[in-house]
Design an enzyme around this catalytic site. Structure first.
Site, mmCIF file in Angstrom:
data_model
loop_
_atom_site.group_PDB
_atom_site.id
_atom_site.type_symbol
_atom_site.label_atom_id
_atom_site.label_comp_id
_atom_site.label_asym_id
_atom_site.label_seq_id
_atom_site.Cartn_x
_atom_site.Cartn_y
_atom_site.Cartn_z
ATOM 1 N N THR A 1 -6.212 -3.295 7.415
ATOM 2 C CA THR A 1 -6.104 -4.638 6.855
ATOM 3 C C THR A 1 -6.386 -5.674 7.935
ATOM 4 O OG1 THR A 1 -4.730 -6.096 5.502
ATOM 5 C CG2 THR A 1 -3.565 -4.759 7.115
ATOM 6 N N LYS B 1 -10.501 -5.352 10.408
ATOM 7 C CA LYS B 1 -11.453 -4.598 9.581
ATOM 8 C C LYS B 1 -12.807 -4.440 10.287
ATOM 9 C CE LYS B 1 -9.477 -5.541 5.056
ATOM 10 N NZ LYS B 1 -9.674 -6.117 3.734
ATOM 11 N N GLY C 1 -4.576 -11.304 -6.601
ATOM 12 C CA GLY C 1 -5.303 -10.156 -6.063
ATOM 13 C C GLY C 1 -4.569 -8.821 -6.188
ATOM 14 N N SER D 1 0.811 -1.228 0.000
ATOM 15 C CA SER D 1 0.000 0.000 0.000
ATOM 16 C C SER D 1 0.846 1.282 0.000
ATOM 17 C CB SER D 1 -0.960 0.003 1.194
ATOM 18 O OG SER D 1 -1.911 -0.997 1.004
ATOM 19 N N GLY E 1 -15.209 -14.443 4.980
ATOM 20 C CA GLY E 1 -14.659 -13.411 5.857
ATOM 21 C C GLY E 1 -14.914 -12.022 5.284
ATOM 22 N N ALA F 1 -13.284 -10.072 3.083
ATOM 23 C CA ALA F 1 -13.157 -9.863 1.634
ATOM 24 C C ALA F 1 -14.329 -10.516 0.905
ATOM 25 C CB ALA F 1 -11.834 -10.434 1.140
#
Ligand code: NDP
Length: 273
Positions: free
Chosen positions: A62, A66, A240, A17, A129, A131
């Site tokens: 992350t 979350k 991803g 990130s 979960g 995501a």
């Protein structure tokens, strides 16, 4: 003034990130400092208030916090409310505002970079979960045919399946018992198995000729799921990384009201893999 952003979670040191957001910021001449702040479960409130006092503008969240972040927010976007998980936040009038850009980031990657969309597709989603929840939520308006959600903990899968009448919840055992004639167009791995170098326990026959996408990424190497899917004759495999860049772009837009160009950033990351 240098803008202060940060990523909170555990682990965070491996995260791409900071690199992604610094490349985005360069596109607009914005000076950015993007920190990684190691935040185990239960410690977000403490770390985030220290960051705010140090002129923090906003940031990303992350695993595994979350939902903890969701619970801390004063206000959330509708998609974050749906997913009950936050990956992006900022402050407005002293209030903590949360968003979840994972689902839209995934769709944007498919549409912009692979020219694919879920309309009419039968999709097998592994995992239930944060995501998976963001994907299930964004798919509710996508016109897909059916979404089969498989998880070890069936209650989580059932809770996601309540989002839409065309969603079904299964355990790995019940997937093994469904009609042999069933075929999936896409198989999406939204479990964290690849982080443990494992693959979810499904029969390889479900992968034949599918588009198999792992939400994890592995520094340029195929993830364990991608290698396994190829071995079982998947038609196309992907990781991803593209989703990561696209979800980041949406967060950047919330902070700076400017939508970055994701193509050169993804190309840069892929070239360094
Ligand atoms: P969560 O911790 O919220 O969920 C983890 C999921 O993995 C659960 O469904 C869990 O099942 C399942 N799982 C874990 N271990 C196993 C196993 N051995 N066998 C079967 N299922 C297992 O994580 P997230 O949803 O946030 O993240 C999931 C993955 O997606 C991670 O790899 C993460 O890196 C990736 N991700 C990628 C993003 C991107 O931008 N590319 C964005 C967000 C996430 P159970 O509930 O039964 O325990």
């Amino acid at each position: 003034m240098v803008k202060q952003l940060a990523l909170f979670g555990d682990p965070v040191m491996h995260s791409l990130s900071p690199r992604i957001h610094i490349m985005f910021a360069e596109q607009f001449g914005i000076e950015l400092n993007y920190q990684r702040i190691l935040t185990p479960k239960g410690e977000l409130s403490k770390h985030i208030s220290v960051f705010k006092k140090a002129d923090g503008l906003g940031g990303n969240i992350t695993v595994p916090i979350k939902s903890e972040a969701y619970n801390l927010c004063h206000r959330c976007s509708e998609r974050a409310e749906h997913a009950k998980a936050i990956n992006t936040f900022w402050w407005e009038n002293n209030e903590l505002v949360g968003d979840n850009t994972d689902g839209e980031g995934f769709l944007n990657y498919l549409e912009k970079h692979l020219e694919m969309n879920p309309s009419g597709k039968s999709i097998l989603l592994l995992g239930a979960g944060g995501a998976a929840s963001a994907l299930a939520s964004i798919f509710t308006h996508s016109g897909l045919n059916t979404l089969w959600i498989v998880n070890r903990d069936i209650y989580k899968a059932e809770s996601l399946a309540e989002m839409h009448p065309d969603y079904k919840a299964l355990t790995y055992d019940s997937l093994a018992k469904i009609d042999e004639m069933q075929q999936f167009d896409w198989v999406i791995n939204a479990t964290s198995c690849s982080l443990q170098n494992k693959v979810p326990k499904i029969d390889g026959k479900w992968l034949k000729d599918t588009i198999a996408i792992d939400l994890s990424y592995c520094g340029g190497e195929p993830t364990s799921f991608m290698s396994w899917a190829l071995k079982h004759s998947a038609g196309h495999v992907d990781d991803g990384l593209g989703m990561l860049v696209e979800q980041a772009a949406l967060g950047f837009e919330s902070w700076f009201q400017k939508l970055p160009d994701t193509y050169p950033v993804l190309a840069n990351l892929r070239s360094r893999e």
